[in-house]
Design a protein around this motif. Structure first.
Motif, PDB file in Angstrom:
ATOM      1  N   GLY A   1      46.089  60.813  36.563  1.00 51.74           N
ATOM      2  CA  GLY A   1      46.821  61.057  35.222  1.00 51.74           C
ATOM      3  C   GLY A   1      46.587  59.958  34.376  1.00 51.74           C
ATOM      4  N   GLY A   2      46.167  58.665  34.870  1.00 48.50           N
ATOM      5  CA  GLY A   2      46.078  57.717  33.743  1.00 48.50           C
ATOM      6  C   GLY A   2      44.959  57.946  32.455  1.00 48.50           C
TER       7      GLY A   2
ATOM      8  N   LEU B   1      52.092  60.290  28.850  1.00 46.13           N
ATOM      9  CA  LEU B   1      51.247  60.357  29.775  1.00 46.13           C
ATOM     10  C   LEU B   1      52.050  60.980  31.285  1.00 46.13           C
ATOM     11  N   ARG B   2      51.400  61.478  31.942  1.00 48.54           N
ATOM     12  CA  ARG B   2      52.369  62.059  33.362  1.00 48.54           C
ATOM     13  C   ARG B   2      51.479  61.614  34.604  1.00 48.54           C
ATOM     14  N   LEU B   3      51.759  60.560  35.213  1.00 43.40           N
ATOM     15  CA  LEU B   3      51.122  60.296  36.365  1.00 43.40           C
ATOM     16  C   LEU B   3      51.479  61.074  37.830  1.00 43.40           C
ATOM     17  N   SER B   4      50.392  61.296  38.674  1.00 43.87           N
ATOM     18  CA  SER B   4      50.884  61.927  39.645  1.00 43.87           C
ATOM     19  C   SER B   4      50.615  61.153  41.022  1.00 43.87           C
TER      20      SER B   4
ATOM     21  N   LEU C   1      55.471  60.462  37.665  1.00 44.30           N
ATOM     22  CA  LEU C   1      56.087  59.370  36.592  1.00 44.30           C
ATOM     23  C   LEU C   1      55.683  59.924  35.291  1.00 44.30           C
ATOM     24  N   GLN C   2      56.613  60.551  34.651  1.00 44.53           N
ATOM     25  CA  GLN C   2      56.568  60.889  32.947  1.00 44.53           C
ATOM     26  C   GLN C   2      56.924  59.756  32.053  1.00 44.53           C
ATOM     27  N   MET C   3      55.588  59.445  31.445  1.00 47.76           N
ATOM     28  CA  MET C   3      55.844  58.067  30.588  1.00 47.76           C
ATOM     29  C   MET C   3      55.971  58.726  29.090  1.00 47.76           C
ATOM     30  N   ASP C   4      57.042  58.349  28.459  1.00 50.80           N
ATOM     31  CA  ASP C   4      57.206  58.737  27.025  1.00 50.80           C
ATOM     32  C   ASP C   4      57.367  57.482  26.354  1.00 50.80           C
TER      33      ASP C   4
END
Length: 114
Positions: free
Chosen positions: A8-9, A18-21, A80-83
């Motif tokens: 997800g990067g 971005l949303r990391l898994s 990890l949802q990153m806003d």
């Protein structure tokens, strides 16, 4: 033993999301703590967020209100949802699983740049 694979990067502009898994090779139910860490060039690895088996969460001050950690035990995955990403969020992000031992993934690069 467990293998952790992050995905997800990528490259995103400031203010983007971005949303990391983090996909585990077996059930994550037995891990009492799952977490995301990051390491920027020439800096030490630092904690970003953790989530316990009962879904209690903990965040570093510098991501509070912007990042959200979650887990899906049925899919053996932590997210990890990153806003509202900032250039200083640029780093390699690692997933960690902790039980009696600790296990790390190989990391995924996040670059925040215009």
């Amino acid at each position: 033993q467990v293998q952790l694979v992050e995905s997800g990067g990528g490259l995103v502009q400031p203010g983007g999301s971005l949303r990391l898994s983090c996909a585990a090779s077996r059930s994550i139910f037995t891990f009492y703590n799952m977490g995301w860490y990051r390491q920027a060039p020439e800096k030490q690895r630092e904690l970003v967020a953790t989530i316990t088996s009962s879904s209690s969460t903990n965040y570093a001050e510098f991501v509070k209100g912007r990042f959200t950690i979650s887990r899906d035990n049925a899919k053996n995955t932590v997210y990890l949802q990153m806003d509202n990403l900032k250039p200083e969020d640029t780093a390699v992000y690692y997933c960690k699983a902790t039980s009696r031992n600790s296990y790390w993934g190989q990391g995924t690069q996040v670059t925040v740049s215009s």
